[in-house]
Design a protein around this motif. Structure first.
Motif, PDB file in Angstrom:
ATOM      1  N   THR A 183       0.815  -1.147  -0.046  1.00  8.87           N
ATOM      2  CA  THR A 183      -0.054  -0.086  -0.051  1.00  8.87           C
ATOM      3  C   THR A 183       0.981   1.209   0.098  1.00  8.87           C
ATOM      4  OG1 THR A 183      -1.719  -1.081   1.163  1.00  8.87           O
ATOM      5  CG2 THR A 183      -1.897   1.402   1.082  1.00  8.87           C
ATOM      6  N   GLY A 184       0.429   2.309  -0.678  1.00 10.49           N
ATOM      7  CA  GLY A 184       1.222   3.611  -0.737  1.00 10.49           C
ATOM      8  C   GLY A 184       0.147   4.720  -1.015  1.00 10.49           C
ATOM      9  N   PHE A 185       1.119   5.660  -0.852  1.00 15.86           N
ATOM     10  CA  PHE A 185       0.138   7.097  -1.205  1.00 15.86           C
ATOM     11  C   PHE A 185       1.420   8.113  -1.772  1.00 15.86           C
ATOM     12  CE2 PHE A 185       2.097   8.341   2.845  1.00 15.86           C
ATOM     13  CZ  PHE A 185       2.473   9.668   2.788  1.00 15.86           C
ATOM     14  N   MET A 186       0.981   9.002  -2.544  1.00 10.70           N
ATOM     15  CA  MET A 186       2.015   9.940  -3.236  1.00 10.70           C
ATOM     16  C   MET A 186       1.057  11.313  -3.211  1.00 10.70           C
ATOM     17  SD  MET A 186       3.632   9.983  -6.961  1.00 10.70           S
ATOM     18  CE  MET A 186       2.160   9.860  -7.744  1.00 10.70           C
TER      19      MET A 186
ATOM     20  N   ASN B 211       7.313  29.138 -16.457  1.00 15.65           N
ATOM     21  CA  ASN B 211       6.607  30.017 -17.678  1.00 15.65           C
ATOM     22  C   ASN B 211       6.100  29.111 -18.830  1.00 15.65           C
ATOM     23  OD1 ASN B 211       8.815  28.995 -18.903  1.00 15.65           O
ATOM     24  ND2 ASN B 211      10.321  30.673 -18.211  1.00 15.65           N
ATOM     25  N   ASP B 212       6.105  29.471 -19.847  1.00 12.63           N
ATOM     26  CA  ASP B 212       5.435  28.639 -20.992  1.00 12.63           C
ATOM     27  C   ASP B 212       6.294  27.472 -21.196  1.00 12.63           C
ATOM     28  OD1 ASP B 212       3.324  30.269 -21.087  1.00 12.63           O
ATOM     29  OD2 ASP B 212       4.091  31.517 -22.772  1.00 12.63           O
ATOM     30  N   ASN B 213       7.711  27.480 -20.803  1.00  9.04           N
ATOM     31  CA  ASN B 213       8.454  26.485 -21.325  1.00  9.04           C
ATOM     32  C   ASN B 213       9.110  25.530 -20.194  1.00  9.04           C
ATOM     33  OD1 ASN B 213       8.676  27.609 -24.032  1.00  9.04           O
ATOM     34  ND2 ASN B 213      10.136  29.047 -23.213  1.00  9.04           N
ATOM     35  N   TYR B 214       9.065  26.019 -18.830  1.00  6.86           N
ATOM     36  CA  TYR B 214       9.561  25.043 -17.865  1.00  6.86           C
ATOM     37  C   TYR B 214       8.513  24.942 -16.856  1.00  6.86           C
ATOM     38  CZ  TYR B 214      13.717  26.635 -20.131  1.00  6.86           C
ATOM     39  OH  TYR B 214      14.902  27.160 -21.215  1.00  6.86           O
ATOM     40  N   ASN B 215       8.920  23.624 -16.263  1.00 10.97           N
ATOM     41  CA  ASN B 215       7.976  23.422 -14.777  1.00 10.97           C
ATOM     42  C   ASN B 215       8.740  22.596 -14.011  1.00 10.97           C
ATOM     43  OD1 ASN B 215       7.211  20.368 -15.310  1.00 10.97           O
ATOM     44  ND2 ASN B 215       6.837  21.484 -17.250  1.00 10.97           N
ATOM     45  N   VAL B 216       8.393  22.667 -12.826  1.00  8.58           N
ATOM     46  CA  VAL B 216       9.119  21.935 -11.592  1.00  8.58           C
ATOM     47  C   VAL B 216       8.373  21.086 -11.116  1.00  8.58           C
ATOM     48  CG1 VAL B 216      11.131  23.352 -11.753  1.00  8.58           C
ATOM     49  CG2 VAL B 216       9.260  23.604 -10.028  1.00  8.58           C
ATOM     50  N   THR B 217       8.474  19.879 -10.461  1.00  4.66           N
ATOM     51  CA  THR B 217       7.670  19.178  -9.674  1.00  4.66           C
ATOM     52  C   THR B 217       8.367  18.618  -8.314  1.00  4.66           C
ATOM     53  OG1 THR B 217       6.486  18.391 -11.692  1.00  4.66           O
ATOM     54  CG2 THR B 217       6.270  16.880  -9.496  1.00  4.66           C
ATOM     55  N   LEU B 218       7.720  18.669  -7.339  1.00  2.22           N
ATOM     56  CA  LEU B 218       8.026  18.105  -6.024  1.00  2.22           C
ATOM     57  C   LEU B 218       7.118  17.147  -5.459  1.00  2.22           C
ATOM     58  CD1 LEU B 218      10.236  18.276  -3.664  1.00  2.22           C
ATOM     59  CD2 LEU B 218       9.103  19.909  -2.681  1.00  2.22           C
ATOM     60  N   ALA B 219       7.485  15.991  -5.282  1.00  3.89           N
ATOM     61  CA  ALA B 219       6.507  14.841  -5.058  1.00  3.89           C
ATOM     62  C   ALA B 219       6.987  14.114  -3.704  1.00  3.89           C
ATOM     63  CB  ALA B 219       6.259  13.856  -5.901  1.00  3.89           C
ATOM     64  N   TYR B 220       6.141  13.624  -2.840  1.00  8.19           N
ATOM     65  CA  TYR B 220       6.537  12.950  -1.590  1.00  8.19           C
ATOM     66  C   TYR B 220       5.632  11.714  -1.601  1.00  8.19           C
ATOM     67  CZ  TYR B 220       6.266  11.739   3.219  1.00  8.19           C
ATOM     68  OH  TYR B 220       6.120  11.053   4.568  1.00  8.19           O
ATOM     69  N   GLY B 221       5.978  10.466  -1.177  1.00  9.96           N
ATOM     70  CA  GLY B 221       5.195   9.481  -0.944  1.00  9.96           C
ATOM     71  C   GLY B 221       5.832   8.463  -0.060  1.00  9.96           C
ATOM     72  N   ASP B 222       4.995   7.330   0.211  1.00 11.43           N
ATOM     73  CA  ASP B 222       5.439   6.374   1.229  1.00 11.43           C
ATOM     74  C   ASP B 222       4.744   5.038   0.554  1.00 11.43           C
ATOM     75  OD1 ASP B 222       6.023   5.722   4.320  1.00 11.43           O
ATOM     76  OD2 ASP B 222       4.610   4.308   3.460  1.00 11.43           O
ATOM     77  N   GLY B 223       5.692   4.121   0.166  1.00  9.37           N
ATOM     78  CA  GLY B 223       5.298   2.884  -0.486  1.00  9.37           C
ATOM     79  C   GLY B 223       5.940   1.813  -0.060  1.00  9.37           C
ATOM     80  N   GLY B 224       5.272   0.628  -0.595  1.00  7.59           N
ATOM     81  CA  GLY B 224       5.802  -0.844  -0.181  1.00  7.59           C
ATOM     82  C   GLY B 224       7.220  -1.142  -0.884  1.00  7.59           C
ATOM     83  N   THR B 225       8.179  -1.611  -0.181  1.00  9.36           N
ATOM     84  CA  THR B 225       9.416  -2.107  -0.881  1.00  9.36           C
ATOM     85  C   THR B 225       9.845  -3.503  -0.542  1.00  9.36           C
ATOM     86  OG1 THR B 225      10.574  -1.233   1.279  1.00  9.36           O
ATOM     87  CG2 THR B 225      10.266   0.302  -0.576  1.00  9.36           C
ATOM     88  N   LEU B 226      10.834  -3.999  -0.918  1.00 12.64           N
ATOM     89  CA  LEU B 226      11.173  -5.465  -0.675  1.00 12.64           C
ATOM     90  C   LEU B 226      12.541  -5.414  -0.249  1.00 12.64           C
ATOM     91  CD1 LEU B 226       9.817  -7.303  -3.974  1.00 12.64           C
ATOM     92  CD2 LEU B 226       8.644  -6.955  -1.794  1.00 12.64           C
TER      93      LEU B 226
END
Length: 597
Positions: free
Chosen positions: A440-443, A451-466
């Motif tokens: 189970t995970g979330f994000m 501007n019209d040419n560039y965008n930035v994204t910041l993401a945070y989450g928690d997910g299942g790992t092995l």
């Protein structure tokens, strides 16, 4: 005299009582009107459940109702004024009628004919109604009188001219792309295999202006295999999107004998069974209301490798437009990843790129005790997206149950040679079946357009790992390794920047994900999210090449660098001290040249 006066008074009194009794018995003067109607299809069959919206002269919603089992509806106690009506029903074109005059004490009657191409509304009569909505006399009047025949509404992108007056080209709006690529495994290697050297192409066209056809293929030549790998994909849909979209994909891989040589009785490469797959996908869309839409479908898949495996993979996504800028979504899939629900991008050639990428996504086949098995996942995902100005917010949660999970393993020669390693075509690695697991995970993410040419994204989450409890194996039994793998839960943070350089036209995307790299994060195909976290450092570049005068299209050079820091690897060692690495995202470098026309 007094007697005469008494008689006159009695007569006047009787007249007053008689007049008042007549006023009481008669109906009071009506100051409101009514609007009634009947909803039918082109064949005259009443339609139940149609949404009928009543608007005033200021386009403000006054009342809302639904048609009955007989297709009838009624708006009563209406203030005399001008109104408009809109009728919608699934699988039919909406019908609109403006400037409907409501008069005191009168009933306006409408007959709505819904159709899949053109719908119409007839204003039958205006007056008191004591009988059915529309008599036989009115029907004959409407059929015989030119001035009372309905006028067809002109809809956007609908040509109502006589087909005999125009000549339609057999093929129109034709677009295509040819791509030659080489290198290591591509970004979809976590799901399938990809040859070292490949030629991919895609062609889309419109047949007589009403049918959209698309055909794509991929032919690859691997260094460690004598036969080429090939795949072809065909899709069909109506240009007006009035029906389902059908896609047929066939693929074939010729694997080397490495790892499966003992299963062949010591025979050579020419006797290695080919890995063949066939997938038939049906995808459709249903607009339940103006705010709710449903995308649904299923794929019928057949995999042949030593054995024949057949399975059905249904999928669906429900979208609810909460406001003008917000959308809530709920997705479900069972079986193979539903790549059809993944967006094709904003570029004009996005659908061509999507088809060529889908051809590289082979079913994740693995071996266990000499038997071929296919990885299947059951996923339930919910998300919400909101856009405010130049900023977009995304949040989502998912639960996934995976059966016959397959990971990439780099192991020494001869390891697990009894039938538990399936060789990969594009590298010296193999595919190892780790069994079943769930997670189970979330994000949550924020995307800001600079501007019209560039965008930035910041993401945070928690997910299942092995993870593994121990890093050293005591035997060569593959079940021991499966028993060491445990599911964990880890947080991660990702930053990404993408855009287009104005002068050169270079399109780029770079991302980096911070997480606990002592564990392995299995790949997940998101159903309702547009942000895909990837382990480590990843860079993708598309560079337009200056156009030559004799070429009708354009050229692009592409380069992909995946997991350049080799993070997310799970190292182990055998009892003899030899190294083993399990991963879901191997380091890869790949480049190519595309011709787009």
């Amino acid at each position: 005299m007094s007697a005469q006066k008494f008689g006159l008074a009695a007569t006047l009194l009787a007249g007053v009582f008689w007049t008042s009794s007549l006023c009481t018995a008669s109906s009071p003067l009506k100051l409101s009107g009514e609007l009634a109607g009947a909803v039918k299809d082109g064949a005259g069959i009443p339609q139940m459940g149609a949404t009928v919206l009543l608007f005033n002269r200021y386009d403000r919603l006054v009342q809302k109702t639904f048609s009955s089992a007989k297709g009838e509806f009624l708006f009563a106690s209406l203030v005399p004024d001008l109104y408009s009506v809109r009728i919608t029903l699934s699988s039919f074109v909406p019908a609109v009628k403006n400037n409907i005059a409501i008069q005191p004490g009168m009933k306006s009657l409408l007959v709505i004919n819904l159709a899949t191409l053109l719908s119409s509304i007839e204003l039958v009569s205006t007056g008191p109604s004591t009988g059915p909505l529309m008599s036989d006399d009115w029907r004959w009047v409407l059929r015989s009188t030119m001035t009372t025949r309905p006028v067809l509404r002109i809809l956007p992108k609908v040509d109502i001219s006589d087909p005999a007056d125009r000549q339609l080209a057999m093929f129109s709006d034709t677009r295509g792309m040819v791509k030659l690529s080489s290198g290591e495994t591509n970004p979809f290697s976590s799901i399938g295999n990809q040859p070292d050297l490949g030629t991919a192409f895609a062609l889309a066209t419109s047949l007589y202006g009403n049918t959209h056809l698309q055909f794509s293929g991929n032919i690859g030549y691997a260094l460690n295999s004598t036969l080429p790998a090939a795949g072809f994909r065909t899709s069909f849909r109506r240009s007006d999107e009035s029906g389902p979209e059908v896609k047929l994909t066939v693929q074939q891989l010729s694997l080397p004998t490495r790892g499966i040589f003992p299963l062949l009785g010591g025979q050579g490469q020419e006797n290695v069974p080919a890995l063949r797959t066939l997938s038939l996908v049906v995808l459709d869309r249903l607009d339940i209301t103006d705010a709710i839409s449903l995308e649904y479908g299923a794929s019928l898949d057949s995999v042949t490798f030593m054995d024949r495996l057949n399975y059905v993979s249904p999928f669906a996504r429900l979208n609810y437009h909460v406001s003008g800028n917000g959308t809530a979504s709920l997705g479900y899939s069972s079986g193979a990843p539903p790549v059809e629900l993944v967006g094709s991008g904003k570029d004009a050639d996005g659908s061509l790129q999507q088809d060529m990428a889908a051809l590289t996504m082979f079913p994740r086949v693995s071996l266990r005790n000499g038997s071929a098995l296919v990885q299947r996942a059951q996923t339930l995902e919910a998300g919400y997206r909101y856009t405010e100005g130049s900023r977009t917010y995304n949040i989502g949660v998912y639960h996934e149950a995976v059966g016959n999970g397959a990971l990439t393993m780099t192991a020494p020669a001869g390891f697990y040679g009894g039938g538990d390693l399936l060789p990969e075509l594009s590298s010296s690695s193999s595919v190892f079946n780790i069994g079943n697991y769930s997670r189970t995970g979330f994000m949550a993410s924020i995307t800001q357009n600079l501007n019209d040419n560039y965008n930035v994204t910041l993401a945070y989450g928690d997910g299942g790992t092995l993870r593994t409890e121990s890093r050293t194996l005591t035997s060569d039994n593959p079940d021991e390794l499966r028993g060491l793998i445990r599911r964990g839960q880890h947080q991660w943070v990702m930053g990404r920047i993408s855009g287009t350089v104005p002068v050169t036209g270079t399109k780029f995307s770079g991302s980096y994900e911070w997480t606990d790299y002592r564990s392995l994060t299995p790949g997940h195909v998101y159903l309702v999210q547009q942000i895909y976290p990837e382990a480590g450092l990843n860079v993708r570049i598309r560079q337009p090449i200056p156009q030559f005068g004799f070429l009708p299209g354009r050229l692009e050079a592409t380069a992909e660098f995946r997991n350049m820091l080799a993070q997310g690897y799970l190292p182990l060692s055998t009892a003899a001290g030899r190294s083993i690495v399990l991963t879901n995202s191997p380091k890869a470098v790949r480049g190519g040249v595309s011709f787009i026309f």
